[in-house]
Design a protein around this motif. Sequence first.
Motif, short mmCIF file in Angstrom:
data_model
loop_
_atom_site.label_atom_id
_atom_site.label_comp_id
_atom_site.label_asym_id
_atom_site.label_seq_id
_atom_site.Cartn_x
_atom_site.Cartn_y
_atom_site.Cartn_z
N ALA A 1 1.02 -1.29 -0.01
CA ALA A 1 0.22 0.00 -0.15
C ALA A 1 0.89 1.26 0.03
CB ALA A 1 -1.09 0.02 1.11
N MET A 2 2.01 1.07 0.75
CA MET A 2 2.99 2.41 0.78
C MET A 2 4.26 1.96 0.33
SD MET A 2 1.66 4.06 4.18
CE MET A 2 0.79 3.11 5.12
N PRO A 3 4.71 1.91 -0.94
CA PRO A 3 5.74 1.35 -1.46
C PRO A 3 6.82 2.11 -1.22
CG PRO A 3 4.18 2.16 -3.43
CD PRO A 3 3.41 2.15 -2.01
N ASN A 4 6.65 3.64 -0.89
CA ASN A 4 7.88 4.34 -0.77
C ASN A 4 8.43 4.28 0.82
OD1 ASN A 4 8.50 5.89 -2.76
ND2 ASN A 4 6.92 7.54 -2.27
N GLN A 5 7.89 3.55 1.70
CA GLN A 5 8.44 3.48 3.03
C GLN A 5 9.40 2.59 3.06
OE1 GLN A 5 4.90 1.89 4.97
NE2 GLN A 5 5.38 -0.02 4.37
N LEU A 6 10.37 2.89 4.18
CA LEU A 6 11.46 2.20 4.28
C LEU A 6 11.48 1.23 5.47
CD1 LEU A 6 14.07 5.11 4.31
CD2 LEU A 6 13.36 3.56 2.58
N GLU A 7 10.52 1.89 6.26
CA GLU A 7 10.04 0.82 7.66
C GLU A 7 8.71 1.08 7.97
OE1 GLU A 7 11.65 -1.42 9.40
OE2 GLU A 7 13.64 -1.20 8.76
N HIS A 8 7.94 0.15 8.60
CA HIS A 8 6.75 0.40 8.90
C HIS A 8 6.36 -0.39 10.26
CE1 HIS A 8 2.34 1.11 8.20
NE2 HIS A 8 2.31 0.45 9.10
N LEU A 9 5.89 0.22 11.19
CA LEU A 9 5.73 -0.31 12.67
C LEU A 9 4.22 -0.03 12.78
CD1 LEU A 9 6.84 -1.69 15.15
CD2 LEU A 9 7.13 0.74 15.97
N GLU A 10 3.40 -1.04 13.14
CA GLU A 10 2.00 -0.80 13.33
C GLU A 10 2.03 -0.62 15.03
OE1 GLU A 10 -0.57 -3.86 12.74
OE2 GLU A 10 -2.50 -2.68 12.38
N LEU A 11 1.50 0.53 15.37
CA LEU A 11 1.43 1.00 16.80
C LEU A 11 0.33 -0.11 17.44
CD1 LEU A 11 2.40 4.61 17.37
CD2 LEU A 11 3.66 2.53 17.78
N ALA A 12 -0.81 0.45 16.97
CA ALA A 12 -2.17 -0.24 17.30
C ALA A 12 -2.91 -0.27 16.06
CB ALA A 12 -2.83 0.70 18.47
N LYS A 13 -4.00 -0.99 16.20
CA LYS A 13 -4.80 -1.20 15.01
C LYS A 13 -5.09 0.12 14.32
CE LYS A 13 -7.79 -4.53 13.04
NZ LYS A 13 -6.66 -5.13 12.35
N GLY A 14 -4.63 0.40 13.01
CA GLY A 14 -5.18 1.31 12.38
C GLY A 14 -3.93 2.59 12.50
N PHE A 15 -2.96 2.41 13.40
CA PHE A 15 -1.95 3.81 13.55
C PHE A 15 -0.71 2.90 13.30
CE2 PHE A 15 -5.46 5.18 16.20
CZ PHE A 15 -5.37 6.39 16.06
N GLY A 16 0.22 3.96 12.74
CA GLY A 16 1.58 3.19 12.45
C GLY A 16 2.54 4.29 12.49
N VAL A 17 3.81 3.92 12.56
CA VAL A 17 4.94 4.89 12.26
C VAL A 17 5.78 4.15 11.10
CG1 VAL A 17 7.35 5.59 13.36
CG2 VAL A 17 5.30 5.11 14.63
N VAL A 18 5.90 5.14 10.12
CA VAL A 18 6.55 4.94 9.03
C VAL A 18 7.96 5.85 8.78
CG1 VAL A 18 4.71 4.09 7.90
CG2 VAL A 18 5.39 6.23 7.14
N GLU A 19 8.89 5.10 8.31
CA GLU A 19 10.21 5.89 7.72
C GLU A 19 9.87 5.86 6.26
OE1 GLU A 19 14.00 4.76 9.95
OE2 GLU A 19 13.78 4.13 8.06
N MET A 20 9.99 7.37 5.71
CA MET A 20 10.03 7.59 4.36
C MET A 20 10.88 8.60 3.79
SD MET A 20 6.17 9.30 3.40
CE MET A 20 6.40 10.26 1.99
N PRO A 21 11.31 8.46 2.68
CA PRO A 21 12.42 9.30 2.06
C PRO A 21 11.59 10.84 2.06
CG PRO A 21 12.37 7.72 0.83
CD PRO A 21 11.36 7.34 1.76
N LEU A 22 12.19 11.77 2.13
CA LEU A 22 11.40 13.28 2.05
C LEU A 22 11.17 13.53 0.54
CD1 LEU A 22 11.14 15.99 3.39
CD2 LEU A 22 13.26 16.59 2.08
N PRO A 23 9.69 13.70 0.55
CA PRO A 23 9.28 13.65 -0.79
C PRO A 23 9.85 15.20 -1.42
CG PRO A 23 7.59 13.47 0.62
CD PRO A 23 8.64 13.46 1.54
N THR A 24 10.25 14.84 -2.73
CA THR A 24 11.25 16.05 -3.46
C THR A 24 10.48 17.42 -3.43
OG1 THR A 24 9.76 14.99 -5.64
CG2 THR A 24 12.59 14.90 -5.18
N ARG A 25 9.13 17.23 -3.31
CA ARG A 25 8.46 18.73 -3.18
C ARG A 25 8.48 19.35 -1.92
NH1 ARG A 25 2.14 18.75 -1.33
NH2 ARG A 25 1.97 16.72 -0.89
N TYR A 26 9.06 18.90 -0.92
CA TYR A 26 9.50 19.30 0.37
C TYR A 26 10.79 19.75 0.57
CZ TYR A 26 4.86 17.44 2.12
OH TYR A 26 3.49 17.22 2.17
N VAL A 27 11.91 19.50 -0.28
CA VAL A 27 12.97 19.66 -0.42
C VAL A 27 13.35 21.20 -0.34
CG1 VAL A 27 15.15 19.63 -1.50
CG2 VAL A 27 13.86 17.53 -1.33
#
Length: 228
Positions: free
Chosen positions: A132-158
């Motif tokens: 579902a989120m192919p860009n993410q580097l890491e994904h941790l499900e904290l609780a059902k429906g909530f997560g922590v993800v690590e993703m590269p900074l999208p270019t539009r925010y550089v």
Amino acid sequence: MRTFAVIGLGRFGTAVAETLVEQDLEVLAIDIDADKVDRVGDRVTHAVQCDATDEKALRAIGLENVDVAVVSIGEAIEASILIVMTIMDLGVPEIIAKAVTNKQGKVLEKLGVSRVVYPERESAVRLAHGLAMPNQLEHLELAKGFGVVEMPLPTRYVGMLLRETMIRTHYDVNVVAIKRAPDPLTGAPYGGEEEVNFNPSPDDLLKEGDVLLLIGHEHDLQRLQEET
Ligand code: ATP
């Protein structure tokens, strides 16, 4: 150093035992089936053929001295329950038990194990999140429906300040940390170590190559990835 026992040397138990050994941890690997014991024999600290429902046999191999026991018995629910009860009686302080079905998991929880793992389900959930989120580097499900993800900074925010991205306002997602690789020429800021800014300020400047650690609802995290 903490010592471990792995009981049940199917694919999961074997992988747990081998990965612990790779990290230089001491592992006592146990299975009732001598072939399974032989198969892992040279790759773990000690491999023993033993019926793990037999308290005396477990005492004889010193199981009561381990800090953590991983009980990895799948289909044979009765065996997994009996083994957990036996090692609880021996006083092993931390027991992690694998479950294949919900029913089995519930029983194991009721018995009071420290943690029940559902390897198949957990890896399926991780895979689906990754799809579902192919860009993410890491994904941790904290609780059902909530997560922590690590993703590269999208270019539009550089080149923007964190507050200028409006990530929180637009997506209801919080940036909890920003990881930055060292400068390849100077090694700055910490002599070649990756910098982790775990308390980002709204005025922090975002640079190309940064990695964001984000926390939020799965659907908001997904929206952020899709739209950036
Ligand atoms: P995987 O899917 O990880 O390969 P599994 O969940 O299919 O494994 P099972 O086939 O259920 O694993 O069995 C796990 C292991 O537990 C087997 O190798 C089996 O010999 C062992 N086992 C079953 N009962 C006992 C027992 N009483 N004492 C020790 N080992 C046991």
